[in-house]
Design a protein around this motif. Structure first.
Motif, PDB file in Angstrom:
ATOM      1  N   MET A 117       5.241  13.670  -6.710  1.00  0.00           N
ATOM      2  CA  MET A 117       6.278  12.994  -5.945  1.00  0.00           C
ATOM      3  C   MET A 117       6.111  11.472  -6.007  1.00  0.00           C
ATOM      4  SD  MET A 117       7.444  13.647  -1.994  1.00  0.00           S
ATOM      5  CE  MET A 117       5.782  13.362  -1.349  1.00  0.00           C
ATOM      6  N   PHE A 118       4.934  10.982  -5.658  1.00  0.00           N
ATOM      7  CA  PHE A 118       4.753   9.529  -5.573  1.00  0.00           C
ATOM      8  C   PHE A 118       4.561   8.887  -6.945  1.00  0.00           C
ATOM      9  CE2 PHE A 118       3.678  10.793  -1.204  1.00  0.00           C
ATOM     10  CZ  PHE A 118       4.505   9.920  -0.515  1.00  0.00           C
ATOM     11  N   ALA A 119       3.837   9.549  -7.842  1.00  0.00           N
ATOM     12  CA  ALA A 119       3.677   8.997  -9.195  1.00  0.00           C
ATOM     13  C   ALA A 119       4.918   9.243 -10.045  1.00  0.00           C
ATOM     14  CB  ALA A 119       2.454   9.614  -9.878  1.00  0.00           C
ATOM     15  N   GLY A 120       5.784  10.120  -9.581  1.00  0.00           N
ATOM     16  CA  GLY A 120       7.010  10.409 -10.326  1.00  0.00           C
ATOM     17  C   GLY A 120       8.151   9.461 -10.020  1.00  0.00           C
ATOM     18  N   GLY A 121       7.903   8.445  -9.194  1.00  0.00           N
ATOM     19  CA  GLY A 121       8.944   7.467  -8.886  1.00  0.00           C
ATOM     20  C   GLY A 121      10.063   8.030  -8.043  1.00  0.00           C
ATOM     21  N   PHE A 122       9.740   8.951  -7.121  1.00  0.00           N
ATOM     22  CA  PHE A 122      10.780   9.566  -6.292  1.00  0.00           C
ATOM     23  C   PHE A 122      11.456   8.556  -5.375  1.00  0.00           C
ATOM     24  CE2 PHE A 122      10.134  14.403  -6.248  1.00  0.00           C
ATOM     25  CZ  PHE A 122       9.796  14.408  -7.586  1.00  0.00           C
ATOM     26  N   TYR A 123      10.687   7.632  -4.819  1.00  0.00           N
ATOM     27  CA  TYR A 123      11.221   6.705  -3.830  1.00  0.00           C
ATOM     28  C   TYR A 123      11.277   5.267  -4.321  1.00  0.00           C
ATOM     29  CZ  TYR A 123       9.990  10.811  -1.112  1.00  0.00           C
ATOM     30  OH  TYR A 123       9.861  12.098  -0.661  1.00  0.00           O
ATOM     31  N   PHE A 124      10.443   4.932  -5.315  1.00  0.00           N
ATOM     32  CA  PHE A 124      10.414   3.581  -5.870  1.00  0.00           C
ATOM     33  C   PHE A 124      10.169   3.671  -7.366  1.00  0.00           C
ATOM     34  CE2 PHE A 124       8.419   3.603  -1.643  1.00  0.00           C
ATOM     35  CZ  PHE A 124       9.295   2.797  -0.946  1.00  0.00           C
ATOM     36  N   ASP A 125      10.565   2.640  -8.071  1.00  0.00           N
ATOM     37  CA  ASP A 125      10.294   2.557  -9.505  1.00  0.00           C
ATOM     38  C   ASP A 125       8.816   2.213  -9.703  1.00  0.00           C
ATOM     39  OD1 ASP A 125      10.202   2.187 -12.199  1.00  0.00           O
ATOM     40  OD2 ASP A 125      11.702   0.593 -12.294  1.00  0.00           O
ATOM     41  N   VAL A 126       8.067   3.123 -10.349  1.00  0.00           N
ATOM     42  CA  VAL A 126       6.621   2.913 -10.518  1.00  0.00           C
ATOM     43  C   VAL A 126       6.236   2.735 -11.978  1.00  0.00           C
ATOM     44  CG1 VAL A 126       6.062   4.210  -8.431  1.00  0.00           C
ATOM     45  CG2 VAL A 126       6.189   5.409 -10.618  1.00  0.00           C
ATOM     46  N   LYS A 127       7.204   2.509 -12.836  1.00  0.00           N
ATOM     47  CA  LYS A 127       6.928   2.441 -14.277  1.00  0.00           C
ATOM     48  C   LYS A 127       5.883   1.398 -14.618  1.00  0.00           C
ATOM     49  CE  LYS A 127       9.219   2.155 -18.770  1.00  0.00           C
ATOM     50  NZ  LYS A 127      10.509   1.965 -19.484  1.00  0.00           N
ATOM     51  N   ASN A 128       5.892   0.267 -13.925  1.00  0.00           N
ATOM     52  CA  ASN A 128       4.956  -0.819 -14.229  1.00  0.00           C
ATOM     53  C   ASN A 128       3.895  -0.988 -13.146  1.00  0.00           C
ATOM     54  OD1 ASN A 128       6.410  -1.592 -16.625  1.00  0.00           O
ATOM     55  ND2 ASN A 128       7.969  -2.467 -15.280  1.00  0.00           N
ATOM     56  N   ALA A 129       3.590   0.098 -12.425  1.00  0.00           N
ATOM     57  CA  ALA A 129       2.659   0.020 -11.300  1.00  0.00           C
ATOM     58  C   ALA A 129       1.241   0.411 -11.703  1.00  0.00           C
ATOM     59  CB  ALA A 129       3.145   0.905 -10.162  1.00  0.00           C
ATOM     60  N   GLY A 130       0.680  -0.240 -12.711  1.00  0.00           N
ATOM     61  CA  GLY A 130      -0.713  -0.046 -13.103  1.00  0.00           C
ATOM     62  C   GLY A 130      -1.039   1.387 -13.482  1.00  0.00           C
ATOM     63  N   ILE A 131      -2.106   1.933 -12.847  1.00  0.00           N
ATOM     64  CA  ILE A 131      -2.551   3.292 -13.154  1.00  0.00           C
ATOM     65  C   ILE A 131      -1.475   4.312 -12.788  1.00  0.00           C
ATOM     66  CG2 ILE A 131      -4.263   5.063 -12.576  1.00  0.00           C
ATOM     67  CD1 ILE A 131      -6.290   2.839 -12.150  1.00  0.00           C
ATOM     68  N   ILE A 132      -0.783   4.079 -11.678  1.00  0.00           N
ATOM     69  CA  ILE A 132       0.291   4.980 -11.264  1.00  0.00           C
ATOM     70  C   ILE A 132       1.391   5.013 -12.331  1.00  0.00           C
ATOM     71  CG2 ILE A 132       2.064   5.431  -9.533  1.00  0.00           C
ATOM     72  CD1 ILE A 132      -0.745   5.929  -8.552  1.00  0.00           C
ATOM     73  N   GLY A 133       1.671   3.856 -12.915  1.00  0.00           N
ATOM     74  CA  GLY A 133       2.685   3.786 -13.970  1.00  0.00           C
ATOM     75  C   GLY A 133       2.278   4.577 -15.196  1.00  0.00           C
ATOM     76  N   ILE A 134       0.986   4.523 -15.539  1.00  0.00           N
ATOM     77  CA  ILE A 134       0.480   5.300 -16.678  1.00  0.00           C
ATOM     78  C   ILE A 134       0.596   6.793 -16.390  1.00  0.00           C
ATOM     79  CG2 ILE A 134      -1.565   5.832 -18.050  1.00  0.00           C
ATOM     80  CD1 ILE A 134      -2.461   2.935 -17.587  1.00  0.00           C
ATOM     81  N   LEU A 135       0.198   7.190 -15.174  1.00  0.00           N
ATOM     82  CA  LEU A 135       0.279   8.596 -14.769  1.00  0.00           C
ATOM     83  C   LEU A 135       1.721   9.088 -14.783  1.00  0.00           C
ATOM     84  CD1 LEU A 135      -1.138  11.129 -13.684  1.00  0.00           C
ATOM     85  CD2 LEU A 135      -0.911  10.160 -11.374  1.00  0.00           C
ATOM     86  N   SER A 136       2.640   8.223 -14.379  1.00  0.00           N
ATOM     87  CA  SER A 136       4.053   8.626 -14.308  1.00  0.00           C
ATOM     88  C   SER A 136       4.605   9.028 -15.668  1.00  0.00           C
ATOM     89  CB  SER A 136       4.893   7.480 -13.735  1.00  0.00           C
ATOM     90  OG  SER A 136       5.011   6.414 -14.669  1.00  0.00           O
ATOM     91  N   LYS A 137       4.023   8.501 -16.728  1.00  0.00           N
ATOM     92  CA  LYS A 137       4.528   8.776 -18.080  1.00  0.00           C
ATOM     93  C   LYS A 137       4.071  10.126 -18.632  1.00  0.00           C
ATOM     94  CE  LYS A 137       4.870   3.873 -19.428  1.00  0.00           C
ATOM     95  NZ  LYS A 137       4.577   3.309 -18.115  1.00  0.00           N
ATOM     96  N   ILE A 138       3.146  10.805 -17.941  1.00  0.00           N
ATOM     97  CA  ILE A 138       2.637  12.075 -18.472  1.00  0.00           C
ATOM     98  C   ILE A 138       2.906  13.265 -17.551  1.00  0.00           C
ATOM     99  CG2 ILE A 138       0.830  10.948 -19.823  1.00  0.00           C
ATOM    100  CD1 ILE A 138      -1.165  11.652 -17.647  1.00  0.00           C
ATOM    101  N   ILE A 139       3.578  13.042 -16.427  1.00  0.00           N
ATOM    102  CA  ILE A 139       3.888  14.151 -15.530  1.00  0.00           C
ATOM    103  C   ILE A 139       5.364  14.517 -15.661  1.00  0.00           C
ATOM    104  CG2 ILE A 139       2.027  13.627 -13.921  1.00  0.00           C
ATOM    105  CD1 ILE A 139       4.018  12.238 -12.126  1.00  0.00           C
ATOM    106  N   PRO A 140       5.723  15.784 -15.459  1.00  0.00           N
ATOM    107  CA  PRO A 140       7.106  16.229 -15.710  1.00  0.00           C
ATOM    108  C   PRO A 140       8.123  15.737 -14.696  1.00  0.00           C
ATOM    109  CG  PRO A 140       5.802  18.019 -14.786  1.00  0.00           C
ATOM    110  CD  PRO A 140       4.839  16.902 -15.061  1.00  0.00           C
TER     111      PRO A 140
END
Length: 351
Positions: A278-301
């Motif tokens: 939910m949180f790393a998937g950018g449900f509530y905010f754009d996290v694409k460029n949010a450091g480690i969270i942004g990296i994680l967001s690119k590999i979760i469905p």
């Protein structure tokens, strides 16, 4: 079997009614009330097209992003887009030098903005910046063209996609996978396996019931969002991603239920995965460029499912929305198949 599971999951479960229907609506009302004007707290974001050094002067005041086309003003949630003509720096210097001669030629700059209030503010700031260049001389070195683009995405639309995918994950982690594990502990699956009714058929029917839960919850929420916040969903897009997302997460849930015997462990793991997705998937905010969270967001469905739904509103931050989730499906099914093969070999060797 279908009727029995349907009554258990739909008609007798008060928890299901709350978590899959009432909770998404309450969450939407809360977040929209708090973050409906979230852009007020963000740094202005502008995109630019065309190579030049002048844009570096804007980086102290704006978040500046190089883009390929004007349409990305909505897709990347930009406040404005500046289009510079080719060789802008050279032409601007020439215009300044020849401004008092007949050889003078103005350089062209186009400013695009949307209907957002802060986009209009950014547009006015940019107009003043480029107009200040013209104040250096009586002639105009920069010829401005200001153009308004289509509507931008609202926070209600941004959040709508998140709730749809959240419903899929809720049914999977808090219903499908954990309930299968409890059925195992109760010995129900062992008894079913001793009857002509195969376990494979049971899993398929239970997955079908879970899919109906997801569809029902998403329809209710879609109607709510339409009448309360005026969110007009793309029916085809929503149908495709609801079905595809259900396959993705139900496959993951099936893998969890197949490999983990303890129901309490599945509940804990389900909660952890739910929060991460939910949180790393950018449900509530754009996290694409949010450091480690942004990296994680690119590999979760979940990231790509939510972003794929948002694409129907003109906003998207990723590409290949089906590839990564499909990899998760293949991995989940393959892992279960491989695990079953290993178990059968061990069982046959012990005979």
């Amino acid at each position: 079997m279908f009727q029995a599971l349907f009554k258990i999951e739909f008609l007798r479960s008060k928890e299901a009614t709350f978590w899959f229907i009432i909770f998404p609506i309450l969450l939407t009302i809360l977040l929209t009330s708090i973050f409906g004007d979230i852009e007020k707290n963000a740094k202005f974001r502008i995109g630019y097209i065309g190579e030049n050094r002048f844009v570096k002067n804007l980086e102290d005041y704006f978040e500046v992003l190089k883009i390929e086309k004007v349409e990305e003003i909505v897709g990347k949630n930009l406040d404005a887009v500046v289009v510079f003509e080719d060789n802008f720096d050279t032409k601007l210097q020439r215009a300044l030098f020849l401004s008092k001669t007949k050889l003078f030629k103005p350089v062209n700059v186009e400013i695009f903005y949307t209907d957002k209030e802060y986009s209009k503010v950014v547009k006015d700031i940019l107009v003043n910046i480029f107009s200040s260049l013209n104040a250096l001389n009586s002639d105009k070195e920069v010829k401005l063209k200001v153009i308004k683009r289509e509507k931008s995405i609202s926070y209600s639309q941004f959040l709508y996609a998140s709730i749809l995918v959240m419903n899929i994950m809720s049914v999977t982690f808090f219903g499908f996978s954990s309930q299968i594990s409890f059925y195992k502990r109760q010995g129900l699956l062992r008894r079913i396996n001793c009857t002509p009714y195969s376990l494979g058929k049971f899993y398929f029917v239970y997955a079908l019931v879970s899919l109906l839960q997801i569809v029902f919850a998403n329809i209710i929420f879609t109607l709510f969002d339409f009448f309360v916040y005026g969110v007009k969903a793309d029916f085809l897009n929503i149908s495709i991603y609801t079905l595809f997302g259900s396959v993705v997460f139900l496959s993951l849930g099936y893998m969890m239920a197949s490999l983990i015997e303890n129901p309490e462990t599945i509940v804990v793991l389900g909660n952890i995965l739910f929060q991460v997705f939910m949180f790393a998937g950018g449900f509530y905010f754009d996290v694409k460029n949010a450091g480690i969270i942004g990296i994680l967001s690119k590999i979760i469905p979940s990231t790509y499912l939510v972003d794929g739904i948002r694409k129907s509103f003109g906003y998207y931050a990723y590409k290949n929305h089906f590839l990564i989730p499909l990899i998760w499906v293949v991995f989940s099914i393959s892992f279960v198949a491989l695990s079953n093969i290993i178990k059968r070999k061990k069982a046959s060797s012990n005979i």
